[in-house]
Motif scaffolding. Sequence first.
Motif, PDB file in Angstrom:
ATOM      1  N   THR A 154       0.830  -1.201   0.000  1.00 19.10           N
ATOM      2  CA  THR A 154       0.000   0.000   0.000  1.00 19.10           C
ATOM      3  C   THR A 154       0.868   1.256   0.000  1.00 19.10           C
ATOM      4  OG1 THR A 154      -0.121   0.241   2.412  1.00 19.10           O
ATOM      5  CG2 THR A 154      -1.722  -1.235   1.365  1.00 19.10           C
ATOM      6  N   GLU A 156       0.282   3.747   1.768  1.00 24.37           N
ATOM      7  CA  GLU A 156       0.395   4.163   3.164  1.00 24.37           C
ATOM      8  C   GLU A 156       1.619   3.542   3.838  1.00 24.37           C
ATOM      9  OE1 GLU A 156      -3.847   4.736   1.960  1.00 24.37           O
ATOM     10  OE2 GLU A 156      -2.384   3.111   1.735  1.00 24.37           O
ATOM     11  N   GLU A 157       1.911   2.277   3.528  1.00 27.49           N
ATOM     12  CA  GLU A 157       3.083   1.639   4.116  1.00 27.49           C
ATOM     13  C   GLU A 157       4.368   2.320   3.652  1.00 27.49           C
ATOM     14  OE1 GLU A 157       1.162  -2.852   4.625  1.00 27.49           O
ATOM     15  OE2 GLU A 157       2.857  -2.547   3.260  1.00 27.49           O
ATOM     16  N   ARG A 159       4.635   5.425   2.691  1.00 29.24           N
ATOM     17  CA  ARG A 159       4.681   6.740   3.319  1.00 29.24           C
ATOM     18  C   ARG A 159       5.178   6.637   4.764  1.00 29.24           C
ATOM     19  NH1 ARG A 159       2.801  12.055   2.696  1.00 29.24           N
ATOM     20  NH2 ARG A 159       3.758  13.180   4.435  1.00 29.24           N
ATOM     21  N   SER A 160       4.758   5.597   5.473  1.00 27.98           N
ATOM     22  CA  SER A 160       5.197   5.422   6.851  1.00 27.98           C
ATOM     23  C   SER A 160       6.711   5.242   6.926  1.00 27.98           C
ATOM     24  CB  SER A 160       4.498   4.212   7.487  1.00 27.98           C
ATOM     25  OG  SER A 160       3.112   4.445   7.611  1.00 27.98           O
ATOM     26  N   ASP A 163       8.422   8.686   6.119  1.00 27.08           N
ATOM     27  CA  ASP A 163       8.276   9.654   7.213  1.00 27.08           C
ATOM     28  C   ASP A 163       9.251   9.401   8.352  1.00 27.08           C
ATOM     29  OD1 ASP A 163       6.309  11.083   5.949  1.00 27.08           O
ATOM     30  OD2 ASP A 163       4.637  10.185   7.051  1.00 27.08           O
ATOM     31  N   THR A 197      -4.811   8.837  -5.550  1.00 25.81           N
ATOM     32  CA  THR A 197      -4.494   8.239  -4.256  1.00 25.81           C
ATOM     33  C   THR A 197      -2.998   8.335  -3.974  1.00 25.81           C
ATOM     34  OG1 THR A 197      -6.328   6.681  -4.537  1.00 25.81           O
ATOM     35  CG2 THR A 197      -4.692   6.145  -2.859  1.00 25.81           C
ATOM     36  N   LYS A 200      -2.207  11.852  -2.949  1.00 27.64           N
ATOM     37  CA  LYS A 200      -2.697  12.144  -1.597  1.00 27.64           C
ATOM     38  C   LYS A 200      -1.828  11.471  -0.539  1.00 27.64           C
ATOM     39  CE  LYS A 200      -7.099  12.123  -1.082  1.00 27.64           C
ATOM     40  NZ  LYS A 200      -8.526  11.672  -0.962  1.00 27.64           N
ATOM     41  N   ARG A 201      -1.412  10.246  -0.774  1.00 32.17           N
ATOM     42  CA  ARG A 201      -0.669   9.490   0.238  1.00 32.17           C
ATOM     43  C   ARG A 201       0.836   9.766   0.208  1.00 32.17           C
ATOM     44  NH1 ARG A 201      -5.238   9.193   1.486  1.00 32.17           N
ATOM     45  NH2 ARG A 201      -6.555   7.323   1.604  1.00 32.17           N
TER      46      ARG A 201
END
Length: 278
Positions: A154, A156-157, A159-160, A163, A197, A200-201
Motif C-alpha cells: 500500500t 500508506e506503508e 509513506r510510513s 516519514d 491516491t 494524496k498518500r
Amino acid sequence: MLKIGCHLSSSKGFLAMGKTAVSIGANTFQFFTRNPRGGAAKPLDEDDIAAYLKFSEEHELQPILAHAPYTLNACAADEKKRAFTQETMADDLRRLEHIPGSMYNFHPGNHVGQGVETGIKFIAETLNAVVWPQQSSVVLLETMAGKGSEIGRTFEELRSIIDMVDENNCLGVCLDTCHIHDGGYDIAGNLEHVLETFEKRLGLHRLKAIHLNDSMNPLGSHKDRHEKIGRGSIGMEALTRIVNHPSLRTLPFYLETPNDMQGYKKEISLLKAIYQAE
C-alpha cells in the motif's frame, strides 16, 4: 521522447550494458548491483566507468536504475540478516557515486511474522544508516504485490517508511505496474483514481521510475507474476494510457517482462510506436 529500457546483465560492465541498450533501441536500462541471489560485487573498473560515462552522454542514457539483490531484507527478524542488508546497500550506494544521477531501487522487505509496524521500523532504520544528504543517487522503494509478508503493498506503508527517514529528500518510489495491479490498485480500470491516491498518500513528486509490466494474474491476486506487454490482465490499452499519462510520460520506464533481448527490442519498438509526441 519516451525514456524506455529493460533489465540488462552487468557481468561485462557498464559500457557493454550501454551498447546493448542502444542496440535494442533503449535509451536507459536497469541492472543488478551484484548477483540477484547474493554474493559480493565485482571490483569497480574505473576505465570501464569512464568509457561508459562518455558513451552515456553521447547517447543520452541517463538515468539508469540499479536494482538491489533480491536476497536483501531490511526488516528480517534475524539481526545478522538486517546488518548484511545495511552493509550491502551502503556499499552499493557508495559505488553508485561513480555514476552521478543514477537511481537505486530495492524491495522494502518481508516482516516474516513480526508485523507491519515492526517491519516498517526496521526498514527505516536501515535507510537512516545508509543514506546521506549529499549523495547523488535517489533511493527508490518499490511498490509490491503483497504476497506473503511483503511490506510496500500500500502507498500508506511506503509513506510510513519515508516519514521515519531523516534524509527522506533522498527517497522516491518506483511504481511496478504488475505489482500494484496484483496488490489491488486498479491501474487498468481506474488509473486516475490510483494516481490521485498516490498524490494524496505520497505526492507524485516522489514517483521517479516505473517498472512497466503486464500481469499474469487478476486484480488483487497478490501473486507477482510478470507478463509480456499487452498479453496479461492489465492489457495494451491500459499500458498505452500509462505511458502517455501527463503525470507519467516523462518518467523513465523499465521493462521486467519475461523476454530475451529480441523480445525486449520488439516491446521497446511497440511502446515507442504507441507513445504520443507532445
